[in-house]
Design a protein around this motif. Sequence first.
Motif, PDB file in Angstrom:
ATOM      1  N   ASN A 105       2.959   4.912   9.370  1.00 13.33           N
ATOM      2  CA  ASN A 105       2.225   5.886   8.559  1.00 13.33           C
ATOM      3  C   ASN A 105       2.930   6.238   7.252  1.00 13.33           C
ATOM      4  O   ASN A 105       2.285   6.761   6.334  1.00 13.33           O
ATOM      5  N   ILE A 106       4.219   5.986   7.164  1.00 15.96           N
ATOM      6  CA  ILE A 106       4.919   6.255   5.901  1.00 15.96           C
ATOM      7  C   ILE A 106       5.259   4.964   5.157  1.00 15.96           C
ATOM      8  O   ILE A 106       6.021   4.981   4.184  1.00 15.96           O
ATOM      9  N   HIS A 107       4.692   3.844   5.623  1.00 13.98           N
ATOM     10  CA  HIS A 107       4.804   2.559   4.927  1.00 13.98           C
ATOM     11  C   HIS A 107       3.386   2.012   4.720  1.00 13.98           C
ATOM     12  O   HIS A 107       3.018   0.948   5.200  1.00 13.98           O
ATOM     13  N   ASP A 108       2.613   2.775   3.982  1.00 12.23           N
ATOM     14  CA  ASP A 108       1.199   2.471   3.762  1.00 12.23           C
ATOM     15  C   ASP A 108       1.068   1.406   2.669  1.00 12.23           C
ATOM     16  O   ASP A 108       1.623   1.559   1.578  1.00 12.23           O
ATOM     17  N   TYR A 109       0.350   0.355   2.943  1.00  8.10           N
ATOM     18  CA  TYR A 109       0.202  -0.745   1.980  1.00  8.10           C
ATOM     19  C   TYR A 109      -0.421  -0.265   0.677  1.00  8.10           C
ATOM     20  O   TYR A 109      -0.072  -0.748  -0.412  1.00  8.10           O
ATOM     21  N   ASP A 110      -1.338   0.679   0.751  1.00  6.85           N
ATOM     22  CA  ASP A 110      -2.077   1.113  -0.437  1.00  6.85           C
ATOM     23  C   ASP A 110      -1.499   2.356  -1.102  1.00  6.85           C
ATOM     24  O   ASP A 110      -2.023   2.815  -2.118  1.00  6.85           O
ATOM     25  N   ALA A 111      -0.424   2.891  -0.566  1.00  3.53           N
ATOM     26  CA  ALA A 111       0.165   4.098  -1.159  1.00  3.53           C
ATOM     27  C   ALA A 111       0.982   3.741  -2.397  1.00  3.53           C
ATOM     28  O   ALA A 111       1.337   2.582  -2.625  1.00  3.53           O
ATOM     29  N   VAL A 112       1.297   4.751  -3.186  1.00  3.57           N
ATOM     30  CA  VAL A 112       2.171   4.544  -4.336  1.00  3.57           C
ATOM     31  C   VAL A 112       3.577   4.253  -3.820  1.00  3.57           C
ATOM     32  O   VAL A 112       4.123   5.011  -3.010  1.00  3.57           O
ATOM     33  N   GLY A 113       4.149   3.156  -4.267  1.00  5.65           N
ATOM     34  CA  GLY A 113       5.472   2.770  -3.788  1.00  5.65           C
ATOM     35  C   GLY A 113       5.898   1.457  -4.393  1.00  5.65           C
ATOM     36  O   GLY A 113       5.168   0.825  -5.153  1.00  5.65           O
ATOM     37  N   GLU A 114       7.097   1.017  -4.026  1.00  7.11           N
ATOM     38  CA  GLU A 114       7.720  -0.127  -4.705  1.00  7.11           C
ATOM     39  C   GLU A 114       7.908  -1.328  -3.798  1.00  7.11           C
ATOM     40  O   GLU A 114       8.514  -2.314  -4.207  1.00  7.11           O
ATOM     41  N   THR A 115       7.425  -1.322  -2.590  1.00  7.83           N
ATOM     42  CA  THR A 115       7.574  -2.479  -1.707  1.00  7.83           C
ATOM     43  C   THR A 115       7.063  -3.728  -2.423  1.00  7.83           C
ATOM     44  O   THR A 115       5.964  -3.724  -2.978  1.00  7.83           O
ATOM     45  N   PRO A 117       9.657   3.024   2.165  1.00  2.74           N
ATOM     46  CA  PRO A 117       8.615   3.995   2.490  1.00  2.74           C
ATOM     47  C   PRO A 117       7.835   4.377   1.230  1.00  2.74           C
ATOM     48  O   PRO A 117       8.273   4.106   0.106  1.00  2.74           O
ATOM     49  N   ASN A 118       6.688   5.004   1.431  1.00  4.61           N
ATOM     50  CA  ASN A 118       5.908   5.505   0.299  1.00  4.61           C
ATOM     51  C   ASN A 118       6.805   6.348  -0.605  1.00  4.61           C
ATOM     52  O   ASN A 118       7.716   7.033  -0.137  1.00  4.61           O
ATOM     53  N   ASP A 119       6.520   6.330  -1.885  1.00  3.39           N
ATOM     54  CA  ASP A 119       7.372   7.027  -2.850  1.00  3.39           C
ATOM     55  C   ASP A 119       7.576   8.511  -2.541  1.00  3.39           C
ATOM     56  O   ASP A 119       8.630   9.077  -2.813  1.00  3.39           O
ATOM     57  N   ASN A 120       6.559   9.164  -1.970  1.00  2.00           N
ATOM     58  CA  ASN A 120       6.647  10.618  -1.765  1.00  2.00           C
ATOM     59  C   ASN A 120       7.331  11.008  -0.454  1.00  2.00           C
ATOM     60  O   ASN A 120       7.459  12.195  -0.146  1.00  2.00           O
ATOM     61  N   VAL A 121       7.781  10.029   0.306  1.00  2.00           N
ATOM     62  CA  VAL A 121       8.419  10.331   1.598  1.00  2.00           C
ATOM     63  C   VAL A 121       9.806  10.918   1.359  1.00  2.00           C
ATOM     64  O   VAL A 121      10.617  10.355   0.610  1.00  2.00           O
ATOM     65  N   LYS A 122      10.082  12.045   2.013  1.00  2.00           N
ATOM     66  CA  LYS A 122      11.411  12.645   1.935  1.00  2.00           C
ATOM     67  C   LYS A 122      12.330  11.965   2.949  1.00  2.00           C
ATOM     68  O   LYS A 122      11.976  11.821   4.114  1.00  2.00           O
ATOM     69  N   LEU A 123      13.496  11.569   2.475  1.00  2.00           N
ATOM     70  CA  LEU A 123      14.416  10.808   3.308  1.00  2.00           C
ATOM     71  C   LEU A 123      15.278  11.748   4.152  1.00  2.00           C
ATOM     72  O   LEU A 123      16.483  11.875   3.967  1.00  2.00           O
ATOM     73  N   VAL A 124      14.620  12.393   5.099  1.00  2.00           N
ATOM     74  CA  VAL A 124      15.294  13.301   6.026  1.00  2.00           C
ATOM     75  C   VAL A 124      15.180  12.739   7.442  1.00  2.00           C
ATOM     76  O   VAL A 124      14.234  12.013   7.759  1.00  2.00           O
TER      77      VAL A 124
END
Length: 364
Positions: free
Chosen positions: A178-188, A294-301
């Motif tokens: 759920n925090i590695h969404d293909y369509d989310a904003v991110g850099e994968t 992970p998606n860009d907005n995910v907090k790394l906690v």
Amino acid sequence: MPSLTLPYVPHYVAAPPSKETLEYADLAIIDISRAGTEEGRAELAIEVREALLNHGFFYVVNHGYSQDQTNRIFDIADLPFTAVSDSEKQIYAGTMKQSGSYQGYKLRQYWHIDAGVRDQLENYNINRDVTKRGHPEALRPLLPEIKEFSKHNHFNVLHPMLRLIARSLELPEDTLVNIHDYDAVGETYVRFMKYYPRTEEEETKTNNVWLKGHTDFGSITILWSQPVAALQILTREGKWRWIRHIENALVVNAGDALDFLTNGYYKGTIHRVVKPPEDQRNYARLGVFYFVMPNDNVKLVPMAESPVLQRAGIQSRSDGNEALTMEQWRKARTSAYGQSELEISKETGVEQEVINGVLVKHYN
């Protein structure tokens, strides 16, 4: 009907495997095809947990691509380096230091390695959204295949692996998906990378190290195995060991983001690239990667809801309000890598820097 004929691409001829005796790491082999059943996932989750705890590196086999499909991807991967002029490469060069993004070319001699020696490798990076930016002319007819390759990595390799990792932490299977969404904003992204042989002077000045020991800054990295031996991992016992090539296998490793999310339970693995053995000394080394974040907005906690992390005595170090996001971490690591001045650590052979309040070590 649309044509089923794929665009012509010259065949890339890889180096023969090394025949030299090397000290290889003893890595687990995960048969991802077994993840299709409940029983298989239960068994694989245990295997993945042990692999992440022991080395943080492991192989994945039976991932759904045939040898012919893999060969085709390596043929495509060579094009950004053989079918694109230097002037066109400049047009599509990335702006890593300014933007904190690897999209486009990382050209040769951008990274400082050691003793004034700069790198002899170039890579071309393509976001999983292949329309995010323009591409060299030679790659444009191949973008549909690259997009499908990206989707295969994401849905047929990454997501099954993330479900196994979540399960190993006694979390709901889709927690990491759920925090590695293909369509989310991110850099994968997909990376094609080519290392070129270096001069003896460069080898001497850097003690045969092509890339210093480091961790990847994403959650996991998927490397498509290739025959030129050069990749080494630092074992938990402090020994450098080679990664063996297995035909049509994937090499998967943990990175910083997974380390943050598990508060060090699954550590990012230190690895480096060194001069290949003598019988492969004069070959270029072509690599194909899927770098996962992970998606860009995910907090790394830390995922404090994990019973496994709770039993290990691991608690969140932050209430999340001031925690780094994946976007902040990836941009900071990308901007700094190979460009910043490193401090000498008290540890032998270690240099270090502080990025966004986090100590980052480089092993030479």
